[in-house]
Structure formats: structure tokens, C-alpha cells
Design an enzyme around this catalytic site. Structure first.
Site, PDB file in Angstrom:
ATOM      1  N   ARG A   1     -18.580 -46.651  63.172  1.00  0.00           N
ATOM      2  CA  ARG A   1     -17.253 -45.658  62.813  1.00  0.00           C
ATOM      3  C   ARG A   1     -17.670 -44.662  61.883  1.00  0.00           C
ATOM      4  O   ARG A   1     -17.599 -43.442  61.630  1.00  0.00           O
ATOM      5  CB  ARG A   1     -15.897 -46.456  62.603  1.00  0.00           C
ATOM      6  CG  ARG A   1     -14.914 -45.332  62.546  1.00  0.00           C
ATOM      7  CD  ARG A   1     -13.994 -45.964  61.641  1.00  0.00           C
ATOM      8  NE  ARG A   1     -13.035 -46.571  62.505  1.00  0.00           N
ATOM      9  CZ  ARG A   1     -12.062 -47.559  62.039  1.00  0.00           C
ATOM     10  NH1 ARG A   1     -12.004 -47.846  60.830  1.00  0.00           N
ATOM     11  NH2 ARG A   1     -11.271 -48.159  62.932  1.00  0.00           N
ATOM     12  N   TYR A   2     -18.243 -45.540  60.799  1.00  0.00           N
ATOM     13  CA  TYR A   2     -18.532 -44.651  59.319  1.00  0.00           C
ATOM     14  C   TYR A   2     -20.161 -44.594  59.440  1.00  0.00           C
ATOM     15  O   TYR A   2     -20.858 -45.515  59.996  1.00  0.00           O
ATOM     16  CB  TYR A   2     -18.250 -45.737  58.207  1.00  0.00           C
ATOM     17  CG  TYR A   2     -16.679 -45.766  58.006  1.00  0.00           C
ATOM     18  CD1 TYR A   2     -15.895 -44.743  57.872  1.00  0.00           C
ATOM     19  CD2 TYR A   2     -16.049 -46.995  58.401  1.00  0.00           C
ATOM     20  CE1 TYR A   2     -14.468 -44.881  57.664  1.00  0.00           C
ATOM     21  CE2 TYR A   2     -14.657 -47.243  57.989  1.00  0.00           C
ATOM     22  CZ  TYR A   2     -13.930 -45.953  57.800  1.00  0.00           C
ATOM     23  OH  TYR A   2     -12.359 -46.214  57.541  1.00  0.00           O
TER      24      TYR A   2
ATOM     25  N   ARG B   1     -22.008 -48.095  57.567  1.00  0.00           N
ATOM     26  CA  ARG B   1     -21.733 -49.327  57.890  1.00  0.00           C
ATOM     27  C   ARG B   1     -21.245 -49.515  59.189  1.00  0.00           C
ATOM     28  O   ARG B   1     -20.562 -48.802  59.916  1.00  0.00           O
ATOM     29  CB  ARG B   1     -20.758 -49.799  56.842  1.00  0.00           C
ATOM     30  CG  ARG B   1     -19.263 -49.021  56.596  1.00  0.00           C
ATOM     31  CD  ARG B   1     -18.963 -49.073  55.148  1.00  0.00           C
ATOM     32  NE  ARG B   1     -17.658 -48.446  54.753  1.00  0.00           N
ATOM     33  CZ  ARG B   1     -17.405 -47.206  54.769  1.00  0.00           C
ATOM     34  NH1 ARG B   1     -18.421 -46.252  55.090  1.00  0.00           N
ATOM     35  NH2 ARG B   1     -16.096 -46.801  54.634  1.00  0.00           N
TER      36      ARG B   1
ATOM     37  N   CYS C   1     -10.963 -67.461  67.824  1.00  0.00           N
ATOM     38  CA  CYS C   1     -10.177 -67.797  66.561  1.00  0.00           C
ATOM     39  C   CYS C   1     -10.021 -68.978  66.401  1.00  0.00           C
ATOM     40  O   CYS C   1      -9.722 -69.483  67.543  1.00  0.00           O
ATOM     41  CB  CYS C   1      -9.575 -66.445  66.075  1.00  0.00           C
ATOM     42  SG  CYS C   1     -10.203 -64.775  66.234  1.00  0.00           S
TER      43      CYS C   1
ATOM     44  N   CYS D   1      -3.829 -65.028  66.041  1.00  0.00           N
ATOM     45  CA  CYS D   1      -2.758 -64.317  65.596  1.00  0.00           C
ATOM     46  C   CYS D   1      -1.830 -63.298  66.364  1.00  0.00           C
ATOM     47  O   CYS D   1      -2.731 -62.464  67.230  1.00  0.00           O
ATOM     48  CB  CYS D   1      -3.155 -63.249  64.441  1.00  0.00           C
ATOM     49  SG  CYS D   1      -4.196 -64.294  63.208  1.00  0.00           S
TER      50      CYS D   1
ATOM     51  N   CYS E   1      -2.834 -59.440  66.222  1.00  0.00           N
ATOM     52  CA  CYS E   1      -4.035 -58.936  66.186  1.00  0.00           C
ATOM     53  C   CYS E   1      -4.422 -57.643  66.749  1.00  0.00           C
ATOM     54  O   CYS E   1      -4.001 -57.405  67.921  1.00  0.00           O
ATOM     55  CB  CYS E   1      -5.022 -60.066  66.908  1.00  0.00           C
ATOM     56  SG  CYS E   1      -6.745 -59.527  66.661  1.00  0.00           S
TER      57      CYS E   1
ATOM     58  N   ARG F   1      -7.089 -56.587  67.769  1.00  0.00           N
ATOM     59  CA  ARG F   1      -8.041 -56.826  68.907  1.00  0.00           C
ATOM     60  C   ARG F   1      -7.449 -57.784  70.099  1.00  0.00           C
ATOM     61  O   ARG F   1      -8.433 -58.548  70.415  1.00  0.00           O
ATOM     62  CB  ARG F   1      -9.545 -57.132  68.439  1.00  0.00           C
ATOM     63  CG  ARG F   1     -10.165 -56.382  67.480  1.00  0.00           C
ATOM     64  CD  ARG F   1     -11.620 -56.531  67.508  1.00  0.00           C
ATOM     65  NE  ARG F   1     -11.996 -55.499  66.489  1.00  0.00           N
ATOM     66  CZ  ARG F   1     -12.736 -55.868  65.131  1.00  0.00           C
ATOM     67  NH1 ARG F   1     -12.889 -57.190  64.868  1.00  0.00           N
ATOM     68  NH2 ARG F   1     -12.975 -54.809  64.419  1.00  0.00           N
TER      69      ARG F   1
ATOM     70  N   ASP G   1      -1.447 -51.767  62.670  1.00  0.00           N
ATOM     71  CA  ASP G   1      -1.826 -50.895  63.755  1.00  0.00           C
ATOM     72  C   ASP G   1      -0.845 -50.844  64.945  1.00  0.00           C
ATOM     73  O   ASP G   1      -0.353 -51.943  65.248  1.00  0.00           O
ATOM     74  CB  ASP G   1      -3.187 -51.121  64.054  1.00  0.00           C
ATOM     75  CG  ASP G   1      -4.173 -51.040  63.130  1.00  0.00           C
ATOM     76  OD1 ASP G   1      -4.157 -50.119  62.456  1.00  0.00           O
ATOM     77  OD2 ASP G   1      -4.927 -52.228  62.931  1.00  0.00           O
TER      78      ASP G   1
ATOM     79  N   ASP H   1      -5.160 -47.286  58.864  1.00  0.00           N
ATOM     80  CA  ASP H   1      -6.297 -47.116  60.000  1.00  0.00           C
ATOM     81  C   ASP H   1      -6.035 -46.061  60.894  1.00  0.00           C
ATOM     82  O   ASP H   1      -5.241 -46.153  61.739  1.00  0.00           O
ATOM     83  CB  ASP H   1      -6.597 -48.383  60.549  1.00  0.00           C
ATOM     84  CG  ASP H   1      -8.125 -48.509  60.546  1.00  0.00           C
ATOM     85  OD1 ASP H   1      -8.959 -47.647  60.645  1.00  0.00           O
ATOM     86  OD2 ASP H   1      -8.651 -49.911  60.498  1.00  0.00           O
TER      87      ASP H   1
ATOM     88  N   LYS I   1     -10.033 -45.322  57.679  1.00  0.00           N
ATOM     89  CA  LYS I   1      -8.998 -46.178  56.904  1.00  0.00           C
ATOM     90  C   LYS I   1      -8.621 -45.031  55.843  1.00  0.00           C
ATOM     91  O   LYS I   1      -9.569 -44.473  55.069  1.00  0.00           O
ATOM     92  CB  LYS I   1      -9.387 -47.333  56.083  1.00  0.00           C
ATOM     93  CG  LYS I   1      -9.649 -48.331  57.222  1.00  0.00           C
ATOM     94  CD  LYS I   1      -9.923 -49.818  56.347  1.00  0.00           C
ATOM     95  CE  LYS I   1     -10.368 -50.787  57.562  1.00  0.00           C
ATOM     96  NZ  LYS I   1     -11.599 -50.688  58.234  1.00  0.00           N
TER      97      LYS I   1
HETATM   98  C1  LIG Z   1     -12.578 -51.306  58.098  1.00  0.00           C
HETATM   99  C2  LIG Z   1     -13.761 -51.242  58.891  1.00  0.00           C
HETATM  100  C3  LIG Z   1     -15.130 -50.954  58.031  1.00  0.00           C
HETATM  101  C4  LIG Z   1     -15.003 -51.120  56.666  1.00  0.00           C
HETATM  102  O1  LIG Z   1     -14.420 -50.273  55.975  1.00  0.00           O
HETATM  103  P1  LIG Z   1     -14.378 -50.408  54.346  1.00  0.00           P
HETATM  104  O2  LIG Z   1     -13.359 -49.513  53.806  1.00  0.00           O
HETATM  105  O3  LIG Z   1     -15.644 -50.268  53.985  1.00  0.00           O
HETATM  106  O4  LIG Z   1     -14.154 -51.639  54.075  1.00  0.00           O
HETATM  107  C5  LIG Z   1     -16.246 -50.386  58.938  1.00  0.00           C
HETATM  108  N1  LIG Z   1     -16.147 -50.294  59.986  1.00  0.00           N
HETATM  109  C6  LIG Z   1     -14.867 -50.297  60.927  1.00  0.00           C
HETATM  110  C7  LIG Z   1     -15.037 -49.919  62.401  1.00  0.00           C
HETATM  111  C8  LIG Z   1     -13.744 -50.865  60.175  1.00  0.00           C
HETATM  112  O5  LIG Z   1     -12.705 -50.944  60.954  1.00  0.00           O
HETATM  113  S1  SF4 Z   2      -6.499 -61.249  63.235  1.00  0.00           S
HETATM  114 FE1  SF4 Z   2      -7.478 -61.500  65.238  1.00  0.00          FE
HETATM  115  S2  SF4 Z   2      -9.584 -61.504  64.894  1.00  0.00           S
HETATM  116 FE2  SF4 Z   2      -8.581 -62.029  62.931  1.00  0.00          FE
HETATM  117  S3  SF4 Z   2      -8.281 -64.163  62.922  1.00  0.00           S
HETATM  118 FE3  SF4 Z   2      -6.490 -63.369  63.841  1.00  0.00          FE
HETATM  119  S4  SF4 Z   2      -6.754 -63.465  66.060  1.00  0.00           S
HETATM  120 FE4  SF4 Z   2      -8.878 -63.607  64.958  1.00  0.00          FE
END
Ligand SMILES: *Cc1c(COP(=O)(O)O)cnc(C)c1O
Ligand code: SF4
Length: 355
Positions: free
Chosen positions: A90-91, A94, A103, A107, A110, A112, A271, A308, A315
Site C-alpha cells: 500500500r505504501y 513498506r 491465529c 478475534c 479482526c 481480516r 475498521d 485506516d 493510516k
Molecule cells: C499499517 C500498515 C503498514 C505499516 O504502517 P506504519 O504506519 O508504517 O506502521 C504497512 N502496510 C499496510 C498495508 C498497513 O496496513
Molecule cells: S486481530 Fe486478526 S490477525 Fe490479529 S490475532 Fe486477532 S484474529 Fe489474528
């Protein structure tokens, strides 16, 4: 067998098993678990007291998850931002590398939840090869974040293999691991694991504590082993309705994190994920919680409150009302609500400040 593997094998995964510990009717939870799997580790189970407590709410399936809440299953468009299935890019500099979909505790909130726990965690070699191929040919990437699923559910050798492959890429400067095992499976952090991890510095770990009740002697030991291996520890908390959406709980959580050498990093606005609507709070609530921290406790204890942005736009920190400009002067609002004038430029004069 190592203790953590026994513990993982002893996780409960059905409402019927849960009903063996607490008085509850498993019937309405079955349909929830068919769609979004359940898993609760023995350690996390031991922190639960009963229906509706802050640990319970995070891990016990809730029929509200199946309500049509009008929310998206992938609100951050992670799939759209995936150049190959195991990466989210996304960025510019990174990338998130998905280590698996398992996991220790699933959660309920979550982000995801559409994928977590749904596919077997068997290592997918082709997927990893594709991810590494992309990392190798993308020199802009200097920060790789292992996430998932929980990367710490890989066995030591699998995790070491991934770290070795990352470290062979010259343009990758730092590696981060996001994991919830210090909270949910603290025995996973062994001296052997730490000896392995410390070969890969600079390595950072972000963990995920949401409530002061989760900070136990066992999680403190786990964090201590990691910190003693020279790994800087951060924490990402999700602001959750009915769990930690009040200033006192949040302040205590942040203070207790510092006591186990974990530095608060982010407080995430929940989210808008399908099936998680009942955990959401107003942004105003988050701002109120942040205002209750800043100035009222150690600056080290203050995370960034971030949203986000839906659609994968990144973010964005939501800053407290830090003041307003009056001409050349900034009126700074301190933690006691006083407005204190401060010159904006070095040559502006304090004596001409408005009264
Ligand atoms: C949160 C996130 C990051 C890391 O973001 P930082 O602000 O550098 O901690 C990188 N990629 C994705 C897709 C994210 O959701
Ligand atoms: S928030 Fe989602 S990815 Fe993170 S530990 Fe919980 S279930 Fe796993």
C-alpha cells in the site's frame, strides 16, 4: 512436545466446548462459527470470567456477526493492493507479508475476518516464492512487516527460513513482526525462539494488547524474553466498544504496557469490517480517550490514534484539539483545557499577544 504446541492443540474451537466451561446456549453460536471460525487458547480462556467481560467479548462468537451490517468484508481493499496473494503493498517503501492464516485466538473484531482461520495453515511454497520474487525486484521496499494470521504460529524453522530469505534481499533495511502470541499464547516465546530471532536485527515486534486484564505474569515473561533479545516492542490496540472504550481502562492499559517494556504505538479506530459493526465506536469517543491520556500520564504511554482510511488510502493520525491560530499566534490547548499563546514564527513578539 514443546509446551506451546500442546497448548495450541488444546485450544477450544466449538461453542459446545465453551459450554463446558460457562453456562451458555451453544445453539445460536453454531451458525456464527460456520462462517467465522472460533479458537480460544487455554491461556486466554483462563482470563475469562463470564459472559460479557472484556476478554469474552473479544473471542466468543456473537450472533451479531451475521447481521447484515452493510459493511464490506475487505474495507481496506487489501486484495486490490496485493501484487501477489501473500503481499499487501500500500505504501511505497513498506509491505505486509502474510505469513499464514492461523491465529491462537480468532478475534471477533479482526479486520481480516474474511480469511483468518478459513484455510488450512499448511505452508504454501508457491505463494511464498511469488512474494519473494516481488520483494527482490522492488528496490523501493525497505521495511517488511510479517503479519497474517500470526507469524509466530509458524514453527521456529519455518519462521527462520522466511527471515533468512528476507535478510538476503539487500534493500530491505528493517523487519517487523506483528503477533498476538504474547497475549494469547505467551509460552510460544521461548529462549530458543529468541536466540533465533536476534540473528535478524534490526527486528521489531508489535504485539496487540487490548485490555489491562491481558497483561499477566506469563505475558510479562514473554515480553521480557523478547526485550532481553534486544527486540524493541510496540503495541497496537484496537478501540473496541464495551472492551476498552473508556479513559481509565485505556490509561491503565498503556501504563501497564510500559511496565512490561512495551511501547504503545497505535490505537486503531475499529475498521468498518463486515461482521464487526457492534465493536465500532464514534471517532469522538476515541478523541475523548486520547484527551484523557495526553498530559495525564507519561508521554511514553501515548499511542497515535489512527484511522485506516477505507479503500486502502493509508493510516491517518487523528490529533487532539491542540489549538488554533490567532494571527501570528498559536493558542495551545493544554491537558487542563487552558489556551496558552505561543508565537508561530521566531520573530513574532510575545508582548503583542492578544489578551
Ligand atoms: C499499517 C500498515 C503498514 C505499516 O504502517 P506504519 O504506519 O508504517 O506502521 C504497512 N502496510 C499496510 C498495508 C498497513 O496496513
Ligand atoms: S486481530 Fe486478526 S490477525 Fe490479529 S490475532 Fe486477532 S484474529 Fe489474528
Amino acid at each position: 512436545m514443546e509446551q506451546w504446541k500442546r497448548s495450541l492443540a488444546a485450544c477450544i474451537t466449538s461453542p459446545e466446548e465453551l459450554a463446558g466451561y460457562f453456562s451458555l446456549d451453544p445453539e445460536p453460536l453454531r451458525a456464527v462459527v460456520d462462517k467465522y471460525p472460533m479458537r480460544i487458547s487455554p491461556h486466554y480462556l483462563s482470563l475469562m470470567h463470564g459472559d460479557g467481560d472484556p476478554v469474552w467479548r473479544q473471542c466468543v462468537p456473537d450472533p451479531r456477526e451475521l447481521k447484515d451490517d452493510g459493511l464490506e468484508s475487505d474495507p481496506l481493499h487489501e486484495e486490490f493492493l496485493s501484487p501477489v496473494p501473500r503481499l499487501i503493498h500500500r505504501y511505497p517503501d513498506r509491505v505486509v507479508l502474510l505469513a499464514g492464516s492461523q491465529c491462537t485466538v480468532y478475534c471477533r473484531f479482526c479486520m481480516r475476518k474474511r480469511t483468518i482461520g478459513c484455510t488450512p495453515g499448511a505452508s504454501d511454497h508457491q505463494g511464498l516464492d511469488d512474494a519473494f520474487h516481488y520483494l527482490e525486484k522492488t528496490p523501493a521496499i525497505r521495511d517488511v512487516i510479517l503479519s497474517g494470521g500470526d507469524p509466530m504460529l509458524l514453527v521456529d524453522d519455518e519462521l527462520e527460513d522466511i527471515l533468512l530469505r528476507i535478510r538476503r534481499i539487500p534493500h530491505v533495511e528493517i523487519v517487523r513482526i506483528g503477533t498476538r502470541v504474547p497475549v494469547t499464547l505467551p509460552y510460544r516465546i521461548t529462549p530458543r525462539l529468541c536466540r533465533m530471532l536476534k540473528q535478524f536485527h534490526p527486528l521489531y515486534i508489535n504485539t496487540h494488547f487490548n485490555h489491562p486484564l491481558e497483561i499477566t505474569a506469563e505475558s510479562a515473561d514473554a515480553c521480557s524474553l523478547l526485550a532481553d533479545a534486544g527486540i524493541p516492542l510496540g503495541n497496537q490496540t484496537v478501540l473496541l466498544r464495551g472492551v476498552n472504550d473508556d479513559t481509565d481502562t485505556m490509561k491503565r492499559l498503556m501504563q501497564k504496557l510500559l511496565m512490561i517494556r512495551v511501547r504503545p504505538y497505535y490505537l486503531h479506530q475499529m475498521d468498518p469490517v463486515r461482521g464487526g459493526g457492534h465493536f465500532r465506536t464514534d471517532v469522538k469517543k476515541g478523541m475523548e480517550v486520547m484527551a484523557g491520556l495526553r498530559g495525564h500520564t507519561s508521554g511514553m504511554a501515548i499511542p497515535y490514534y489512527v484511522i485506516d482510511v477505507p479503500g486502502g488510502k493509508g493510516k491517518v493520525p487523528v490529533l487532539p484539539d491542540s489549538g488554533r491560530f490567532v494571527g501570528d499566534t498559536l493558542l495551545l490547548r493544554n491537558y487542563q483545557g487552558e489556551d496558552i499563546p505561543y508565537p508561530v514564527t521566531l520573530d513574532s513578539d510575545f508582548t503583542t499577544l492578544p489578551e
